[in-house]
Design an enzyme around this catalytic site. Structure first.
Site, mmCIF file in Angstrom:
data_model
loop_
_atom_site.group_PDB
_atom_site.id
_atom_site.type_symbol
_atom_site.label_atom_id
_atom_site.label_comp_id
_atom_site.label_asym_id
_atom_site.label_seq_id
_atom_site.Cartn_x
_atom_site.Cartn_y
_atom_site.Cartn_z
ATOM 1 N N ASP A 65 20.396 -4.611 -12.102
ATOM 2 C CA ASP A 65 19.176 -5.129 -11.456
ATOM 3 C C ASP A 65 17.978 -4.333 -11.958
ATOM 4 O OD1 ASP A 65 20.873 -6.564 -9.752
ATOM 5 O OD2 ASP A 65 21.025 -4.831 -8.409
ATOM 6 N N ASP A 71 6.568 -0.144 -3.553
ATOM 7 C CA ASP A 71 5.462 -0.954 -3.027
ATOM 8 C C ASP A 71 5.489 -2.366 -3.607
ATOM 9 O OD1 ASP A 71 4.798 0.251 -5.385
ATOM 10 O OD2 ASP A 71 2.893 1.078 -4.697
ATOM 11 N N GLU A 94 -2.728 -6.402 0.374
ATOM 12 C CA GLU A 94 -3.509 -5.327 -0.251
ATOM 13 C C GLU A 94 -3.148 -5.176 -1.728
ATOM 14 O OE1 GLU A 94 -4.032 -1.309 1.763
ATOM 15 O OE2 GLU A 94 -3.680 -0.751 -0.309
ATOM 16 N N GLU A 95 -1.939 -5.586 -2.096
ATOM 17 C CA GLU A 95 -1.475 -5.432 -3.478
ATOM 18 C C GLU A 95 -1.937 -6.547 -4.415
ATOM 19 O OE1 GLU A 95 0.598 -3.056 -4.952
ATOM 20 O OE2 GLU A 95 0.380 -1.845 -3.154
ATOM 21 N N ASP A 116 -0.551 -5.157 4.438
ATOM 22 C CA ASP A 116 -0.453 -4.037 3.498
ATOM 23 C C ASP A 116 1.043 -3.739 3.419
ATOM 24 O OD1 ASP A 116 -0.481 -1.730 2.059
ATOM 25 O OD2 ASP A 116 -1.922 -0.667 3.325
ATOM 26 N N LEU A 118 3.137 -1.652 1.813
ATOM 27 C CA LEU A 118 3.677 -0.293 1.940
ATOM 28 C C LEU A 118 2.528 0.697 1.881
ATOM 29 C CD1 LEU A 118 6.545 0.504 2.473
ATOM 30 C CD2 LEU A 118 6.825 1.059 0.072
ATOM 31 N N ASP A 119 1.986 0.985 3.048
ATOM 32 C CA ASP A 119 0.834 1.888 3.090
ATOM 33 C C ASP A 119 1.297 3.340 2.998
ATOM 34 O OD1 ASP A 119 -2.109 2.184 3.616
ATOM 35 O OD2 ASP A 119 -1.224 3.534 5.083
ATOM 36 N N GLU A 283 -5.788 -2.890 7.012
ATOM 37 C CA GLU A 283 -5.514 -1.614 7.673
ATOM 38 C C GLU A 283 -6.303 -1.473 8.984
ATOM 39 O OE1 GLU A 283 -4.461 0.877 3.596
ATOM 40 O OE2 GLU A 283 -6.539 0.618 4.131
HETATM 41 P P1 AHM Z 1 -2.958 3.282 0.136
HETATM 42 O O1 AHM Z 1 -3.220 1.959 0.789
HETATM 43 O O2 AHM Z 1 -3.300 3.310 -1.325
HETATM 44 O O3 AHM Z 1 -1.572 3.807 0.424
HETATM 45 O O4 AHM Z 1 -4.026 4.320 0.753
HETATM 46 C C1 AHM Z 1 -4.167 4.414 2.112
HETATM 47 C C2 AHM Z 1 -3.762 5.786 2.561
HETATM 48 C C3 AHM Z 1 -3.565 5.858 4.054
HETATM 49 O O5 AHM Z 1 -2.213 5.688 4.387
HETATM 50 C C4 AHM Z 1 -4.018 7.237 4.402
HETATM 51 O O6 AHM Z 1 -4.547 7.300 5.713
HETATM 52 C C5 AHM Z 1 -5.072 7.513 3.381
HETATM 53 O O7 AHM Z 1 -4.829 6.655 2.288
HETATM 54 C C6 AHM Z 1 -5.022 8.926 2.909
HETATM 55 O O8 AHM Z 1 -6.056 9.132 2.019
HETATM 56 P P2 AHM Z 1 -6.387 10.589 1.449
HETATM 57 O O9 AHM Z 1 -5.257 10.954 0.554
HETATM 58 O O10 AHM Z 1 -7.681 10.393 0.728
HETATM 59 O O11 AHM Z 1 -6.529 11.518 2.626
HETATM 60 MG MG MG Z 2 -2.940 0.848 2.336
#
Ligand code: AHM
Ligand code: MG
Length: 337
Positions: A65, A71, A94-95, A116, A118-119, A283
């Site tokens: 695979d 993400d 978001e992606e 979003d 995988l935040d 978010e």
């Molecule tokens: P992402 O969507 O690219 O994962 O970024 C969002 C993340 C949040 O989970 C988090 O609160 C923030 O970015 C942290 O940012 P930093 O590293 O600037 O503190």
């Molecule tokens: Mg995010």
């Protein structure tokens, strides 16, 4: 000890829907599809460190695979779980730069899903908690096809929102405007079970969460507020403790349960062009809906997050969110001239 009844997320969603006599079951189906996607993502997140052994990201693993970045996997998993159920008319992630349309071969429904997948994914390799965030609206346009207008909304129009946190256990927390409820995944039976009914955030906390490395770029109000939180004053329980994971869902979830404030203010390095980081639609709005339902607040410092009319899919906003008294105190500092 009195035995509590076991409530699966499925049963809870159905019981919530029964509160609305005109409900068709459509919404129940939608949330059910989402929980299935969440379980698959949880399984993959739990295997994260094994990618090194079983095959590197971007390569073909020993099973033949493709090994996908988590993400990317999460994004595809949600799209595939949600596109054919007949509940949705359009999605945005978001992606993805643009909206995600429902393929022609599938029936279209009346709901809109923004997510979003995988935040906080930069934290994956360190085994730190990450999350999926989602927001659901009813379709607004009436033409043949749903359009971007169905996604560009105000947070107050959300019909449901939630997140899944992949932490020491996997939890799903959601609201449909009837309080906030949390479910913990029991991996042995593959079911989310009600573990946190009607979550309320304390009116005031003792925790603040902010990336202090950005302090030089903050506005004066934020600088003064954070300095205030560090002063000693027993009547207002200061100094506060700093807790910052750098993973929004994890920082938010902790503050929701314990009380406190999370801040991601704008960067004022160029005072004429303040730059925010977090996204309104994927978010800020969903977490704002949850926090308000739990008795807290979400603000940019100047205005309520959920009152902002989105103009762009990937619009960014300052996000100050958490216990009501804490957010109100921040607003006072932020708006002081
Ligand atoms: P992402 O969507 O690219 O994962 O970024 C969002 C993340 C949040 O989970 C988090 O609160 C923030 O970015 C942290 O940012 P930093 O590293 O600037 O503190
Ligand atoms: Mg995010």
């Amino acid at each position: 000890m009195q035995k509590s009844r076991v409530v699966t997320i499925q049963r809870h969603i159905v019981e919530q829907e029964r509160l609305y006599p005109r409900a068709t079951g459509d919404f129940t189906g939608l949330l059910w599809d989402l929980t299935l996607a969440a379980k698959s993502i949880s399984r993959e997140v739990n295997k994260a460190g094994l990618a090194e052994i079983l095959g590197l990201t971007g390569e073909v693993n020993v099973h033949g695979d493709d090994v996908k970045k988590l993400d990317v996997y999460a994004n595809e998993r949600i799209c595939k779980a949600m596109d054919h159920g007949g509940h949705l008319c359009i999605m945005a992630s978001e992606e993805n730069e643009d909206v995600i349309r429902i393929p022609d071969e599938f029936p279209k429904g009346k709901y809109v899903l923004l997510f979003d997948p995988l935040d906080g994914s930069s934290n994956i390799d360190a085994n730190v908690s990450i999350g999926t965030i989602f927001s659901i609206y009813r379709r607004k346009t009436t033409g043949k096809e749903a359009t971007i207008e169905d996604c560009l909304r105000k947070g107050t129009e959300q019909v449901a929102a939630g997140y899944i946190i992949y932490g020491s256990s996997t939890m799903m927390v959601y609201t449909t405007g009837q309080g906030v409820h949390g479910f913990t995944l029991d991996p042995s039976i593959g079911e989310f079970l009600l573990s946190h009914e009607n979550i309320k955030i304390p009116q005031k906390g003792k925790i603040y969460s902010i990336n202090e490395g950005n302090a030089n770029a903050w506005d004066d109000g934020t600088k003064k507020y954070v300095a205030y939180l560090k002063e000693k004053d027993t009547t207002t329980e200061r100094p506060y403790s700093l807790r910052y994971i750098g993973s929004l869902v994890a920082d938010f979830h902790r503050n929701l349960l314990y009380g406190g404030i999370f801040l991601y203010p704008a960067d004022y390095k160029d005072p004429k062009k303040p730059k925010a980081k977090l996204r309104l639609l994927y978010e800020a709005n969903p977490l704002a809906f949850i926090v308000e339902q739990a008795g807290g607040m979400a603000s940019t410092g100047k205005e309520r997050i959920m009152d902002i009319q989105a103009a762009e899919l990937h619009q960014k906003v300052p996000l100050i969110i958490g216990s009501k008294e804490d957010v109100l105190t921040y607003e006072k500092f932020f708006n002081q001239k």
